[in-house]
Write a protein that holds these residues in place. Structure first.
Motif, PDB file in Angstrom:
ATOM      1  N   SER A   1      -3.241  -3.188 -11.689  1.00 29.02           N
ATOM      2  CA  SER A   1      -4.134  -3.147 -10.531  1.00 29.02           C
ATOM      3  C   SER A   1      -5.045  -1.946 -10.649  1.00 29.02           C
TER       4      SER A   1
ATOM      5  N   VAL B   1       1.785  -3.597  -4.266  1.00 30.02           N
ATOM      6  CA  VAL B   1       0.508  -4.296  -4.096  1.00 30.02           C
ATOM      7  C   VAL B   1       0.667  -5.595  -3.302  1.00 30.02           C
TER       8      VAL B   1
ATOM      9  N   GLY C   1       0.811  -1.223   0.000  1.00 31.98           N
ATOM     10  CA  GLY C   1       0.000   0.000   0.000  1.00 31.98           C
ATOM     11  C   GLY C   1       0.843   1.271   0.000  1.00 31.98           C
TER      12      GLY C   1
ATOM     13  N   GLU D   1      -7.133  -1.253  -8.120  1.00 34.88           N
ATOM     14  CA  GLU D   1      -7.299  -0.780  -6.746  1.00 34.88           C
ATOM     15  C   GLU D   1      -6.215   0.220  -6.337  1.00 34.88           C
ATOM     16  N   HIS D   2      -5.013   0.091  -6.920  1.00 32.20           N
ATOM     17  CA  HIS D   2      -3.879   0.914  -6.491  1.00 32.20           C
ATOM     18  C   HIS D   2      -3.416   1.831  -7.607  1.00 32.20           C
ATOM     19  N   GLU D   3      -2.875   2.968  -7.207  1.00 32.40           N
ATOM     20  CA  GLU D   3      -2.294   3.880  -8.182  1.00 32.40           C
ATOM     21  C   GLU D   3      -1.024   3.260  -8.757  1.00 32.40           C
TER      22      GLU D   3
ATOM     23  N   THR E   1       2.598   1.738  -6.870  1.00 34.35           N
ATOM     24  CA  THR E   1       2.293   1.379  -5.485  1.00 34.35           C
ATOM     25  C   THR E   1       2.597  -0.101  -5.281  1.00 34.35           C
TER      26      THR E   1
ATOM     27  N   SER F   1       2.313  -2.083  -8.765  1.00 34.90           N
ATOM     28  CA  SER F   1       1.277  -1.830  -9.768  1.00 34.90           C
ATOM     29  C   SER F   1       1.867  -1.024 -10.918  1.00 34.90           C
TER      30      SER F   1
END
Length: 198
Positions: free
Chosen positions: A166, A175, A150, A168-170, A173, A197
């Motif tokens: 991903s 993961v 994260g 969900e993540h920038e 980042t 990511s």
């Protein structure tokens, strides 16, 4: 010139010669006394110079002996310092090892108990307690885990082994952490192995 006048002249010449002779003897005596006094002064000056030279020789010898002692002291100090440094490097981990010995004892107990006991839950509980004991020792020594999942990827702390898509993540980042990274105080001793990511 009469006989008497001649005699008077001769007497006068003898008197002058005697006076001159006496004066010469006095001058010779004075010169001799002067030479003797000068010689005595020269001997005194020479003996004074010899005395001062001897004092300077003694002083030089004292300084030389002091120099030799100082050099010996310095050599001993250097030898002692090198030995202390070698001993420090050799035994630097003694404190840590002393703290780890009880952990090793507990592992041995757990292994012995697992041979006689089929209670896997009790074994797991014991191993978990040993793990926490080991972790506590390492934390006390300044070991800490590097937080990765994260967080933005940082090449100083993370080693990227994969890049994944991903939603969900920038981008950039972490993961997933594949292997935990560690720092000892403020130095990274092993970076975290991570997926990033993309």
């Amino acid at each position: 010139m009469t006989e008497q006048e001649k005699q008077a002249t001769l007497d006068q010449e003898e008197l002058v010669t005697e006076t001159a002779a006496e004066t010469g003897q006095e001058e010779t005596g004075t010169a001799s006394a002067s030479a003797e006094a000068g010689a005595e002064d020269g001997v005194k000056e020479l003996s004074e110079a010899e005395r001062q030279l001897e004092e300077q020789r003694k002083l030089a010898d004292e300084h030389y002996q002091r120099y030799l002692r100082t050099q010996a002291d310095f050599d001993n100090f250097r030898r002692r310092s090198r030995q202390e440094k070698e001993d420090f490097a050799k035994y630097a981990s003694v404190k840590l090892i002393e703290q780890l010995i009880p952990v090793i004892d507990n592992f041995e107990r757990a292994i012995t108990a697992s041979k006689d006991n089929t209670d896997h839950e009790a074994l797991l509980k014991g191993v978990d307690m040993i793990y926490r004991q080991l972790d506590q020792v390492l934390v006390q020594e300044g070991l800490q885990r590097i937080e990765a999942v994260g967080r933005p990827f940082n090449p100083e702390f993370h080693q990227a082994v994969m890049q994944v898509e991903s939603e969900e993540h920038e981008e950039g980042t972490v993961v997933e952490e594949l292997q935990t990274g560690y720092m000892l105080k403020d130095k990274v001793i092993r970076p975290s192995m991570v997926k990033v990511s993309g």
